[in-house]
Design an enzyme around this catalytic site. Structure first.
Site, PDB file in Angstrom:
ATOM      1  N   TYR A 489       0.838  -1.116  -0.071  1.00 33.98           N
ATOM      2  CA  TYR A 489       0.016  -0.209  -0.090  1.00 33.98           C
ATOM      3  C   TYR A 489       0.794   1.378   0.025  1.00 33.98           C
ATOM      4  CZ  TYR A 489      -3.814   3.010   0.952  1.00 33.98           C
ATOM      5  OH  TYR A 489      -4.727   4.185   0.921  1.00 33.98           O
ATOM      6  N   SER A 569      -6.673   1.054  -4.587  1.00 34.24           N
ATOM      7  CA  SER A 569      -6.582   2.344  -4.228  1.00 34.24           C
ATOM      8  C   SER A 569      -5.348   2.956  -4.305  1.00 34.24           C
ATOM      9  CB  SER A 569      -7.253   2.530  -2.788  1.00 34.24           C
ATOM     10  OG  SER A 569      -7.760   3.923  -2.743  1.00 34.24           O
ATOM     11  N   ASP A 652     -17.990   3.577  -8.190  1.00 33.83           N
ATOM     12  CA  ASP A 652     -16.902   3.906  -7.329  1.00 33.83           C
ATOM     13  C   ASP A 652     -16.889   5.529  -7.338  1.00 33.83           C
ATOM     14  OD1 ASP A 652     -14.669   4.650  -5.768  1.00 33.83           O
ATOM     15  OD2 ASP A 652     -13.173   3.112  -6.522  1.00 33.83           O
ATOM     16  N   HIS A 687     -15.924   1.677  -4.031  1.00 28.03           N
ATOM     17  CA  HIS A 687     -14.615   1.455  -3.650  1.00 28.03           C
ATOM     18  C   HIS A 687     -14.027   0.186  -2.962  1.00 28.03           C
ATOM     19  CE1 HIS A 687     -10.544   3.180  -3.864  1.00 28.03           C
ATOM     20  NE2 HIS A 687     -10.514   3.385  -2.412  1.00 28.03           N
TER      21      HIS A 687
END
Length: 721
Positions: A489, A569, A652, A687
């Site tokens: 991430y 993301s 989203d 999302h």
């Protein structure tokens, strides 16, 4: 960058598998851009030929047709993978266990969330005591046939009479809040709309709710327009929303957002102002009595700049407790707890900055539960309100713990603990004795004794020491032959901690290695670690991830032909940047709901908040850094990219799907290899939050089947029934 032609061909690559014919690779589907779009950024001309794919799929017929065509190719490819049926069957078996949330007490009763196994949404239960039979309070599975309407957020009145709860439709960030009378279990008819990034807070006498809302968007712009001009209102029960009282606004600062807190003693209303993703806040408060007609007093600005984090924890009269990264002389990047007396202005330190990052503090009775991360694993210390150490909470190993909420009169609190190979376990913690009592342990069809979880440290490009967790079946041969999935991430001060995941358990059961790297940009080691992966230093994140991949190969866990990467993301950006910078290093990639156009992200919905981490193309220096790694802009014609399955959703409104649409179109155009490049576009999903179980299982079955196919995995005999 070479300018692209008006009509850009998309090569939808899908080699034939199984008995059904797959689309021939020579088939070329052409979709024109509306214009040959070229933008001038500080003297640099940048082509954007797929600008038209930013349009809302619900409003633009061309985009809808493109989505339909892409899905036909993608699902046609995926359904022919021989292992897919078995993988979906096993995922369904593994997912089918009772899942419990952490209990909490409100108004003398206990509440908890539970999913029986394959329910699309978690159900809210209530019970009189921990030993009594639970009753269903709210079951969102009855709200829609396809399970895409979710219960998202709760706020109980302090007297236990009312529950305000959020309703999320199709994964959107927009919430509609309703109120239930807990005695009759019927809705009161109160409804709050256009609420986003906000949980309502009951006023002191439980007659109404403070909440932040945005203006109603223009027609057709609900899911793409920038979120500006949030204001705080008081809604009184039994009145229409149109009559709500405006109590706080800053019209000169439309980019500010607000959260509300009413202190547990009912004496103060606190508004915390924010303007991005960085935890840098202004804090306003007012007394709720003693003003005109006995009402609230005027607002007072307590923290008057956006320089530091000040997160309200609790109060003792006029003494406010804050979690902060401001030190007595400079910054305190690992954070501490201080008090500010709002009557005298006196400040004092309660919990000093320690060697590990302090990620959160809660008050239960007259104790503070301080949650730390040590090399990305949870530690919890208990202290008095004066900061005196009481004891540590003992856990059963390296993992992640959450919970530890309560009131001033609580005698107990609750928490959950899990790790990569340990399913979630829920505990009751006795404040007086310090003993933890196991209440529930997830009964997953998985033997954790068969798996090994280890933490390693490796060096990044610049010599920085980076931690990584690696999980796999015991007896693994380090001969480079193991299919491996590397996850990361690296952003927004968010730490990745070891936690149980059915999908990852299934991956390891299939024979795969799972690795999770704790990259810079995250919150594993405090603000300095976070800042080292932001704005002009964002390349450090990609370097850390690439170094993790090289470590896994060098140590014999895997090889280039057996290595896949995954992220969602900001992690989708990570995967996109990694395959554009090192297409030779990976066999497959799974970028999910990623931020792929780094020059225009701030022009949609919540994108403007991310400038704190990314910077903005409006700034010349930051533009240069963004342009250097923006996945959409750094794809090169004629390069053989890894097999890629991009995933996104049509509704989203956090990272608008145009990011993934444009990246997919450009990647399909540029790609010169034989590996498939596909995009999977979910319908009525956002999302990630609120996605129904059925859709989650189907999506993971597609992703794991894609990896099994591309990495040459042979499933264990009898796998999936």
């Amino acid at each position: 960058m070479r300018f692209l032609p008006l009509f850009a061909p998309l090569l939808l690559v899908a080699p034939a598998l199984g008995d059904d014919p797959a689309p021939d690779r020579s088939e070329v589907l052409k979709y024109p851009s509306s214009v040959q779009q070229v933008d001038d950024y500080h003297g640099t001309l940048v082509a954007d030929p797929f600008r038209w794919l930013e349009n809302d799929v619900r409003e633009d017929e061309r985009v809808a047709e493109w989505v339909k065509a892409q899905n036909e190719v993608t699902f046609g490819y995926l359904k022919q993978i021989p292992q897919r049926k078995a993988i979906e069957g096993r995922l369904t078996e593994l997912w089918n266990y009772e899942k419990f949330g952490v209990p909490f007490e409100e108004g003398g009763k206990y509440y908890f969330f539970k999913n029986d196994g394959l329910q699309n949404q978690f159900v809210l239960y209530v019970q009189e005591t921990l030993d009594s039979e639970p009753e269903v309070l709210i079951d969102p599975n009855t709200w829609s046939e396809d399970g895409t309407i979710a219960l998202s957020g709760t706020a109980f009145s302090s007297d236990g009479k009312y529950l305000a709860y959020g309703v999320q439709d199709a994964g959107s960030d927009w919430r509609t809040w309703k109120v239930m009378d807990l005695e009759t279990r019927k809705e009161t008819g109160d409804e709050l709309t256009y609420v986003k990034f906000n949980t309502p807070e009951w006023n002191a006498d439980d007659t109404g709710l403070y909440y932040g809302r945005y203006p109603e968007p223009n027609a057709g712009e609900k899911f793409q327009t920038l979120n500006l001009n949030q204001k705080v209102y008081l809604h009184r029960l039994g009145t229409p929303q149109s009559e709500d009282e405006l109590v706080f606004e800053r019209p000169a600062h439309p980019e500010w957002g607000f959260s509300n807190t009413v202190t547990e003693d009912g004496a103060y209303h606190i508004v915390t102002a924010w303007k991005g993703t960085d935890p840098r806040y202004r804090v306003f408060y007012r007394k709720l009595a003693g003003g005109e007609d006995g009402g609230p007093q005027p607002w007072v600005e307590l923290i008057d700049d956006f320089e530091q984090e000040y997160e309200f924890v609790t109060n003792e009269g006029s003494k406010f407790y804050f979690l902060t990264d401001e030190g007595e002389q400079g910054d305190a990047p690992l954070k501490r707890v201080v008090t500010i007396d709002v009557e005298t202005g006196e400040r004092a330190e309660v919990i000093a900055e320690a060697e590990n990052v302090l990620t959160g503090v809660s008050r239960v009775a007259n104790l503070l539960f301080a949650k730390y991360l040590k090399d990305a694993t949870t530690q919890v210390k208990i202290l008095t309100l004066e900061g005196e150490f009481v004891r540590d909470v003992e856990f059963e190993g390296l993992g992640s713990a959450s919970g530890f909420s309560g009131d001033r009169d609580s005698t107990e609190t609750f928490y959950s603990f899990d790790s990569f190979a340990t399913p979630p376990s829920v505990y009751r913690y006795d404040l007086a004795t310090g003993e933890s009592e196991l209440l529930r342990r997830a009964n997953v069809d998985l033997d954790p004794e068969l798996y090994e979880v280890k933490q390693v440290f490796y060096e990044s490009k610049d010599g920085t020491r980076v931690p990584m967790f690696i999980s796999y079946k015991k007896g693994l041969a380090l001969d480079g032959s193991n299919p491996t999935l590397l996850y990361g991430y690296g952003g927004f001060n968010i730490p990745l901690t070891p936690g149980f995941s059915v999908s990852r358990a299934a991956w390891m059961e299939m024979g795969g290695v799972f690795a999770m790297a704790n990259l810079r940009g995250g919150g594993e080691y405090g603000e300095a670690w976070h800042e080292a992966g932001t704005k002009l230093k964002k390349q450090n994140v990609f370097d850390d991830f690439i170094a993790a991949a090289e470590y896994l190969i060098a140590e014999g866990y895997t090889s280039r032909d057996k290595l896949a990467i995954q992220g969602g993301s900001n992690g989708g950006l990570l995967v996109g940047a990694s395959i554009t910078q090192r297409p030779d290093l990976f066999a497959a990639a799974l970028p999910a709901v990623g931020v792929m156009d780094m020059l225009r992200f701030h022009q949609f919905t919540a994108g403007r908040f991310w400038v704190d981490d990314y910077g903005s193309a409006d700034d010349p220096e930051e533009f240069a850094a963004l342009y250097a790694y923006s996945p959409y802009h750094n794809l090169e014609d004629g390069v053989s990219y890894p097999a890629t399955l991009i995933t996104t959703a049509d509704t989203d409104d956090r990272v608008v799907p145009g990011h993934s649409f444009k990246f997919a179109a450009r990647l399909q155009q540029a790609h010169a290899g034989e590996a498939p490049v596909l995009i999977r576009i979910e319908t009525r999903a956002g999302h990630g939050a609120g996605k129904p179980t059925e859709k989650i299982i189907e999506e993971y079955a597609d992703m794991w089947a894609f990896l099994a196919d591309r990495l040459g995995m042979t499933l264990p005999e009898g796998y999936g029934g």
